[in-house]
Structure formats: C-alpha cells, structure tokens
Write a protein that holds these residues in place. Structure first.
Motif, PDB file in Angstrom:
ATOM      1  N   MET A  68      25.881  44.801  63.842  1.00 49.06           N
ATOM      2  CA  MET A  68      25.995  43.467  63.418  1.00 49.06           C
ATOM      3  C   MET A  68      25.835  43.445  61.931  1.00 49.06           C
ATOM      4  O   MET A  68      25.164  44.175  61.198  1.00 49.06           O
ATOM      5  N   GLU A  69      26.841  42.902  61.139  1.00 50.11           N
ATOM      6  CA  GLU A  69      27.079  42.972  59.741  1.00 50.11           C
ATOM      7  C   GLU A  69      25.817  42.145  59.348  1.00 50.11           C
ATOM      8  O   GLU A  69      25.559  41.082  59.528  1.00 50.11           O
ATOM      9  N   LYS A  70      25.298  42.550  58.097  1.00 49.79           N
ATOM     10  CA  LYS A  70      24.299  42.173  57.377  1.00 49.79           C
ATOM     11  C   LYS A  70      24.864  41.400  56.296  1.00 49.79           C
ATOM     12  O   LYS A  70      25.875  41.833  55.295  1.00 49.79           O
ATOM     13  N   ASN A  71      24.339  40.188  55.959  1.00 49.41           N
ATOM     14  CA  ASN A  71      24.505  39.375  54.829  1.00 49.41           C
ATOM     15  C   ASN A  71      23.756  39.689  53.673  1.00 49.41           C
ATOM     16  O   ASN A  71      22.394  39.750  53.662  1.00 49.41           O
ATOM     17  N   ILE A  72      24.370  40.333  52.562  1.00 45.98           N
ATOM     18  CA  ILE A  72      23.482  40.866  51.533  1.00 45.98           C
ATOM     19  C   ILE A  72      23.843  39.962  49.987  1.00 45.98           C
ATOM     20  O   ILE A  72      24.782  39.675  49.725  1.00 45.98           O
ATOM     21  N   SER A  73      22.515  39.569  49.536  1.00 51.17           N
ATOM     22  CA  SER A  73      22.755  38.826  48.193  1.00 51.17           C
ATOM     23  C   SER A  73      21.817  39.585  47.229  1.00 51.17           C
ATOM     24  O   SER A  73      21.183  40.230  47.673  1.00 51.17           O
ATOM     25  N   ILE A  74      22.378  39.470  46.129  1.00 51.49           N
ATOM     26  CA  ILE A  74      21.820  40.096  44.706  1.00 51.49           C
ATOM     27  C   ILE A  74      21.192  39.045  43.814  1.00 51.49           C
ATOM     28  O   ILE A  74      22.284  38.119  43.660  1.00 51.49           O
ATOM     29  N   ILE A  75      19.954  38.870  43.403  1.00 50.83           N
ATOM     30  CA  ILE A  75      19.688  37.921  42.563  1.00 50.83           C
ATOM     31  C   ILE A  75      19.421  38.686  41.086  1.00 50.83           C
ATOM     32  O   ILE A  75      18.592  39.482  40.974  1.00 50.83           O
ATOM     33  N   ILE A  76      19.983  37.811  40.110  1.00 49.31           N
ATOM     34  CA  ILE A  76      19.696  38.404  38.812  1.00 49.31           C
ATOM     35  C   ILE A  76      19.224  37.316  37.702  1.00 49.31           C
ATOM     36  O   ILE A  76      19.878  36.397  37.371  1.00 49.31           O
ATOM     37  N   PRO A  77      18.088  37.431  37.351  1.00 51.02           N
ATOM     38  CA  PRO A  77      17.569  36.587  36.377  1.00 51.02           C
ATOM     39  C   PRO A  77      18.029  37.021  34.841  1.00 51.02           C
ATOM     40  O   PRO A  77      18.123  38.350  34.670  1.00 51.02           O
ATOM     41  N   ALA A  78      18.369  36.122  34.288  1.00 53.88           N
ATOM     42  CA  ALA A  78      18.987  36.387  32.931  1.00 53.88           C
ATOM     43  C   ALA A  78      18.242  35.576  31.670  1.00 53.88           C
ATOM     44  O   ALA A  78      18.351  34.539  31.987  1.00 53.88           O
ATOM     45  N   TYR A  79      18.223  36.212  30.671  1.00 56.99           N
ATOM     46  CA  TYR A  79      17.682  35.452  29.489  1.00 56.99           C
ATOM     47  C   TYR A  79      18.131  36.043  28.128  1.00 56.99           C
ATOM     48  O   TYR A  79      18.094  37.255  27.848  1.00 56.99           O
ATOM     49  N   ASN A  80      19.018  35.443  27.591  1.00 58.97           N
ATOM     50  CA  ASN A  80      19.630  35.743  26.283  1.00 58.97           C
ATOM     51  C   ASN A  80      20.298  37.119  26.396  1.00 58.97           C
ATOM     52  O   ASN A  80      20.085  38.135  25.742  1.00 58.97           O
ATOM     53  N   GLU A  81      20.946  37.257  27.509  1.00 55.90           N
ATOM     54  CA  GLU A  81      21.934  38.562  27.662  1.00 55.90           C
ATOM     55  C   GLU A  81      23.434  38.609  27.372  1.00 55.90           C
ATOM     56  O   GLU A  81      24.251  39.252  28.222  1.00 55.90           O
ATOM     57  N   GLU A  82      23.856  37.564  26.745  1.00 50.39           N
ATOM     58  CA  GLU A  82      25.268  37.463  26.442  1.00 50.39           C
ATOM     59  C   GLU A  82      25.923  38.830  26.146  1.00 50.39           C
ATOM     60  O   GLU A  82      27.095  39.104  26.201  1.00 50.39           O
ATOM     61  N   SER A  83      25.471  39.764  25.366  1.00 52.40           N
ATOM     62  CA  SER A  83      25.878  40.875  24.866  1.00 52.40           C
ATOM     63  C   SER A  83      26.233  41.903  25.855  1.00 52.40           C
ATOM     64  O   SER A  83      26.713  43.085  25.960  1.00 52.40           O
ATOM     65  N   ARG A  84      25.324  41.659  27.076  1.00 51.18           N
ATOM     66  CA  ARG A  84      25.218  42.760  28.243  1.00 51.18           C
ATOM     67  C   ARG A  84      25.804  42.109  29.469  1.00 51.18           C
ATOM     68  O   ARG A  84      26.020  42.895  30.708  1.00 51.18           O
ATOM     69  N   ILE A  85      25.748  40.614  29.746  1.00 54.83           N
ATOM     70  CA  ILE A  85      25.854  40.499  31.225  1.00 54.83           C
ATOM     71  C   ILE A  85      27.314  40.542  31.651  1.00 54.83           C
ATOM     72  O   ILE A  85      27.468  40.812  32.866  1.00 54.83           O
ATOM     73  N   GLU A  86      28.348  40.709  31.033  1.00 56.44           N
ATOM     74  CA  GLU A  86      29.559  40.708  31.563  1.00 56.44           C
ATOM     75  C   GLU A  86      29.677  42.114  32.072  1.00 56.44           C
ATOM     76  O   GLU A  86      30.325  42.232  33.137  1.00 56.44           O
ATOM     77  N   LYS A  87      29.141  43.220  31.321  1.00 57.28           N
ATOM     78  CA  LYS A  87      29.575  44.412  31.848  1.00 57.28           C
ATOM     79  C   LYS A  87      28.606  44.730  32.980  1.00 57.28           C
ATOM     80  O   LYS A  87      28.864  45.483  34.052  1.00 57.28           O
ATOM     81  N   THR A  88      27.283  43.964  33.102  1.00 56.12           N
ATOM     82  CA  THR A  88      26.483  44.052  34.285  1.00 56.12           C
ATOM     83  C   THR A  88      27.231  43.497  35.689  1.00 56.12           C
ATOM     84  O   THR A  88      27.328  44.021  36.679  1.00 56.12           O
ATOM     85  N   LEU A  89      27.743  42.228  35.310  1.00 58.42           N
ATOM     86  CA  LEU A  89      28.643  41.617  36.424  1.00 58.42           C
ATOM     87  C   LEU A  89      29.948  42.733  36.894  1.00 58.42           C
ATOM     88  O   LEU A  89      30.187  42.634  38.076  1.00 58.42           O
ATOM     89  N   ASP A  90      30.277  43.296  35.982  1.00 58.32           N
ATOM     90  CA  ASP A  90      31.725  44.152  36.058  1.00 58.32           C
ATOM     91  C   ASP A  90      31.269  45.223  37.161  1.00 58.32           C
ATOM     92  O   ASP A  90      31.995  45.564  37.927  1.00 58.32           O
ATOM     93  N   GLY A  91      30.146  45.515  36.876  1.00 60.68           N
ATOM     94  CA  GLY A  91      29.589  46.765  37.626  1.00 60.68           C
ATOM     95  C   GLY A  91      29.406  46.363  39.058  1.00 60.68           C
ATOM     96  O   GLY A  91      29.546  47.211  39.816  1.00 60.68           O
ATOM     97  N   LEU A  92      29.227  45.061  39.353  1.00 66.39           N
ATOM     98  CA  LEU A  92      29.003  44.869  40.720  1.00 66.39           C
ATOM     99  C   LEU A  92      30.393  44.218  41.482  1.00 66.39           C
ATOM    100  O   LEU A  92      30.307  44.178  42.652  1.00 66.39           O
TER     101      LEU A  92
END
Length: 227
Positions: free
Chosen positions: A1-25
């Motif tokens: 049975m296929e599993k539903n998988i979620s990733i939670i990312i808390p973020a605070y003032n990460e404009e310089s890194r958040i795009e690269k983090t999301l690109d990796g996913l």
C-alpha cells in the motif's frame, strides 16, 4: 500500500536560503506534500515559498517559535499523512538528502529516523551541548543516540499521535527522543550529507548554545522526575 508522505518546514527569515531548500525537494517522488510554516518572518520567506506549486505555505501573524510552527504544520498534515518529516529551512540543496530518512521507514522495521550530519566544517562550541544531550538520552533510555539534537527527522504517523503537541524550546528534539524510546519505538540514525547554517565561536553563538544547554538540562531533569 502506497504511503502518503508529508514534509513540514518551519521557517523564520530564511529568504536567502528557502528557495534552494525547496529546489532540493521538488524532484523527490516519494513526497506527496510539503507544508511550509512561516513563523512571522519580516523578510520575503513566505512570498518566495508561495511561488512553488508543490508547497502549501502558511504565514503566522508573529514569531511564535519553532515548536509552535511545527505544531501548526502538524495540524495540517496529520489527517491525510502516513509518514511525516521535519526539515529545517536552511538546508539549501542538501534538503534532497531527506530521501535517505524516508526509505528506512518504508522498508525496515523502523518508526523514526534521525539525520546524522557530517562533522562541522568550522568550530562552533566545545561540544558540551552535544555531550549533555547524548549522555542524557543514554542515561534515561539506555540507547546511545549521537544525533539527538538533530531536527531533521521522519516519523510514522502513530509516533506523532503519542504527543498532544510537539514540545517547545531548544530541548524539543532531546525530549522527543527520550519519550519515543521510552514508549518502545525504534529509532535509526541515518548518515546524510546535509549542511545548515552553523553558529560560530562568537557572542551570538555562545548565547545560543547557553540557552540550548539550559533548555536541555531542564528537559532531562523533567524526564528524570518522571521515571
């Protein structure tokens, strides 16, 4: 049975890194949804994250802390998810390594995985916080978990259901590790090639580690009293 998988990312003032983090996913096919909780940032973290179609972004009206942001994300993820992961927002492209944390949950008799980072490239503190966390967990559970401070984790849903809410403060990961082991769940540390924004040997870094040490010490004392 296929599993539903979620990733939670808390973020605070990460404009310089958040795009690269999301690109990796974005190309990890095992992940069904990514929930980003902007913890009241004063920069463009939320706006940048909202541009990604595969991301469900939420913005809190003010900074409430990582524990609150994780609980908010869980309130959105628990109903439809079988497996839930926590990732920091500053991992940049190394966020793709989360796949290494997901696979043991799917293929082995493992309930929780914790990312074991490579050795830091620059000197931070003197290792007191890590030693307190490691030996505190071992004293209270008998298990030698070297990466109990790591916030990069993947859980089976039933493990998270054991908690009314994720604890707050810098001791959150250590407290959860102890509680999970005491309940009989299996934890596996997984070596990853992740990197994140490290604190150095400066006043800000020492203040941060001092707060960490005290929060973890209080968590350990509270768990000793519950024995």
């Amino acid at each position: 049975m296929e599993k539903n998988i979620s990733i939670i990312i808390p973020a605070y003032n990460e404009e310089s890194r958040i795009e690269k983090t999301l690109d990796g996913l974005k190309d990890i096919k095992l992940i069904n949804q990514i929930i980003l909780v902007d913890d009241g940032s004063s920069d463009k973290t939320y706006e940048l994250a909202s541009k990604y179609e595969f991301v469900k972004a939420y913005k809190l009206p003010k900074n409430m802390g990582k524990g609150y942001a994780l609980n908010y994300g869980l309130s959105k993820a628990l109903e439809k998810s079988d497996i839930i992961g926590f990732l920091d927002a500053d991992l940049k492209e190394t966020s793709r390594e989360v796949e290494k944390l997901i696979i043991p949950i799917l293929t082995e008799d493992i309930d929780v995985t914790i990312a074991k980072f490579p050795k830091a490239k620059r000197k931070g503190g003197f290792g007191l916080v890590k030693k307190l966390a490691r030996y505190g967990v071992k004293y209270l559970t008998g298990e030698d978990i070297q990466s109990s401070l790591s916030g990069q984790r993947v859980f089976k849903k039933q493990v998270l259901m054991e908690f009314e809410k994720i604890p707050f403060g810098y001791g959150v990961e250590v407290g959860m590790t102890i509680d999970i082991l005491r309940k009989g769940y299996k934890i596996k540390e997984v070596e990853v090639n992740m990197t994140h924004n490290e604190t150095g040997r400066n006043l800000k870094g020492f203040i941060h580690r001092g707060k960490q040490f005290m929060h973890i010490l209080l968590i350990l004392i509270s768990r000793i009293l519950k024995r």
